[in-house]
Scaffold this active site. Structure first.
Site, PDB file in Angstrom:
ATOM      1  N   LYS A 160       0.780  -1.146  -0.212  1.00  0.00           N
ATOM      2  CA  LYS A 160       0.021  -0.034   0.146  1.00  0.00           C
ATOM      3  C   LYS A 160       1.069   1.105  -0.054  1.00  0.00           C
ATOM      4  O   LYS A 160       1.952   1.186   0.240  1.00  0.00           O
ATOM      5  CB  LYS A 160      -1.063   0.062   1.264  1.00  0.00           C
ATOM      6  CG  LYS A 160      -1.898  -1.132   1.047  1.00  0.00           C
ATOM      7  CD  LYS A 160      -2.940  -1.157   2.427  1.00  0.00           C
ATOM      8  CE  LYS A 160      -3.746  -2.226   2.476  1.00  0.00           C
ATOM      9  NZ  LYS A 160      -4.583  -2.240   3.617  1.00  0.00           N
ATOM     10  N   ARG A 181      -0.978 -14.546   3.875  1.00  0.00           N
ATOM     11  CA  ARG A 181      -1.797 -14.164   4.888  1.00  0.00           C
ATOM     12  C   ARG A 181      -0.993 -14.361   6.447  1.00  0.00           C
ATOM     13  O   ARG A 181      -1.005 -13.522   7.053  1.00  0.00           O
ATOM     14  CB  ARG A 181      -3.044 -14.867   4.989  1.00  0.00           C
ATOM     15  CG  ARG A 181      -3.890 -14.693   3.874  1.00  0.00           C
ATOM     16  CD  ARG A 181      -4.415 -13.299   3.872  1.00  0.00           C
ATOM     17  NE  ARG A 181      -5.535 -12.889   4.887  1.00  0.00           N
ATOM     18  CZ  ARG A 181      -5.708 -11.546   5.025  1.00  0.00           C
ATOM     19  NH1 ARG A 181      -5.593 -10.639   4.004  1.00  0.00           N
ATOM     20  NH2 ARG A 181      -6.593 -11.316   5.964  1.00  0.00           N
ATOM     21  N   ARG A 235       2.914  -6.861   9.338  1.00  0.00           N
ATOM     22  CA  ARG A 235       2.393  -5.716  10.177  1.00  0.00           C
ATOM     23  C   ARG A 235       2.726  -5.468  11.537  1.00  0.00           C
ATOM     24  O   ARG A 235       2.699  -4.443  12.263  1.00  0.00           O
ATOM     25  CB  ARG A 235       0.990  -5.711   9.941  1.00  0.00           C
ATOM     26  CG  ARG A 235       0.337  -5.801   8.560  1.00  0.00           C
ATOM     27  CD  ARG A 235      -1.324  -5.913   8.439  1.00  0.00           C
ATOM     28  NE  ARG A 235      -1.832  -5.833   7.375  1.00  0.00           N
ATOM     29  CZ  ARG A 235      -2.717  -6.393   6.652  1.00  0.00           C
ATOM     30  NH1 ARG A 235      -3.498  -7.545   7.363  1.00  0.00           N
ATOM     31  NH2 ARG A 235      -3.070  -6.105   5.439  1.00  0.00           N
ATOM     32  N   ASN A 285      -1.871  -0.107   7.303  1.00  0.00           N
ATOM     33  CA  ASN A 285      -1.260  -1.149   7.746  1.00  0.00           C
ATOM     34  C   ASN A 285      -0.502  -1.935   6.618  1.00  0.00           C
ATOM     35  O   ASN A 285      -0.232  -3.189   6.699  1.00  0.00           O
ATOM     36  CB  ASN A 285      -2.414  -2.262   8.062  1.00  0.00           C
ATOM     37  CG  ASN A 285      -3.422  -2.535   7.033  1.00  0.00           C
ATOM     38  OD1 ASN A 285      -3.311  -2.367   5.804  1.00  0.00           O
ATOM     39  ND2 ASN A 285      -4.574  -3.224   7.441  1.00  0.00           N
ATOM     40  N   HIS A 336      -1.770  -5.292   1.411  1.00  0.00           N
ATOM     41  CA  HIS A 336      -3.158  -6.037   1.402  1.00  0.00           C
ATOM     42  C   HIS A 336      -2.673  -7.298   0.662  1.00  0.00           C
ATOM     43  O   HIS A 336      -1.750  -7.480  -0.223  1.00  0.00           O
ATOM     44  CB  HIS A 336      -3.792  -5.458   0.212  1.00  0.00           C
ATOM     45  CG  HIS A 336      -4.727  -6.272  -0.556  1.00  0.00           C
ATOM     46  ND1 HIS A 336      -6.203  -6.523   0.444  1.00  0.00           N
ATOM     47  CD2 HIS A 336      -4.711  -6.917  -1.378  1.00  0.00           C
ATOM     48  CE1 HIS A 336      -6.758  -7.587  -0.496  1.00  0.00           C
ATOM     49  NE2 HIS A 336      -6.041  -7.984  -1.403  1.00  0.00           N
TER      50      HIS A 336
END
Length: 182
Positions: free
Chosen positions: A17, A126, A143, A163, A166
């Site tokens: 991001k 993830r 994160r 954060n 993605h």
């Protein structure tokens, strides 16, 4: 004798991001993905339009309501009144507001789009990324190690949580994102 691909060989999408790009974390994020044994098979910088980000993020009411519920969980944890703080206690209304904040944030600067390939790539990425709420992300995740934003601060300021990254949540989401971005 031919070598067969592993039955869980997958491709998934990662977007670094605008905050991750601005903070110079591209190399660190790519390195962590590669060190996990996953392969980067496509990568490029983009400056997405609002329309592109609107297509990227789901419009499904269940997904949007879940966004709102995350906000209310944060408010409950810190014993804050969402009606007093942000003017609603409707998870669908709150989720739509959060989705709009995400669109604003994701178009605020360049991002990096990446295709990652590997065994159980969706789940592995993830796990590497960590919880979307920075305070809940485990140390050792991207994160958890690098995101310093606060969900309640983001909500009060009517903006997306910054954060860093993605990652597709499901193989179905990864398929949609792969077709859309690549």
């Amino acid at each position: 004798m031919t070598h067969k691909a592993h039955p869980r060989q997958e491709k998934t999408v990662v977007l670094i991001k605008p905050d991750g790009v601005k903070r110079g974390l591209i190399g660190e994020i790519v390195s962590r993905i590669e060190k996990r044994g996953l392969k980067i098979i496509a990568i490029s910088m983009i400056k997405p339009s609002r329309e592109q980000i609107d297509i990227h993020y789901p419009k499904d009411p269940v997904w949007i309501k879940r966004l709102g519920e995350k906000v209310f969980n944060t408010y409950a944890k810190y014993k804050l009144d969402p009606v007093k703080e942000i003017g609603t206690n409707d998870p669908l209304e709150m989720g739509q507001a959060v989705r709009n904040w995400i669109l604003d944030f994701m178009t605020s600067g360049p991002s990096i789009k990446i295709v990652v390939e590997g065994i159980h790539a969706v789940d592995m990425v993830r796990k590497l990324v960590g919880n979307s709420i920075p305070a809940l992300a485990e140390m050792g995740t991207i994160r958890g190690d690098f995101s310093v934003d606060s969900a309640d601060s983001a909500n009060k300021n009517k903006r997306s949580v910054h954060n860093l990254i993605h990652a597709s949540e499901t193989p179905e989401e990864a398929k949609h994102e792969l077709e859309f971005w690549f």
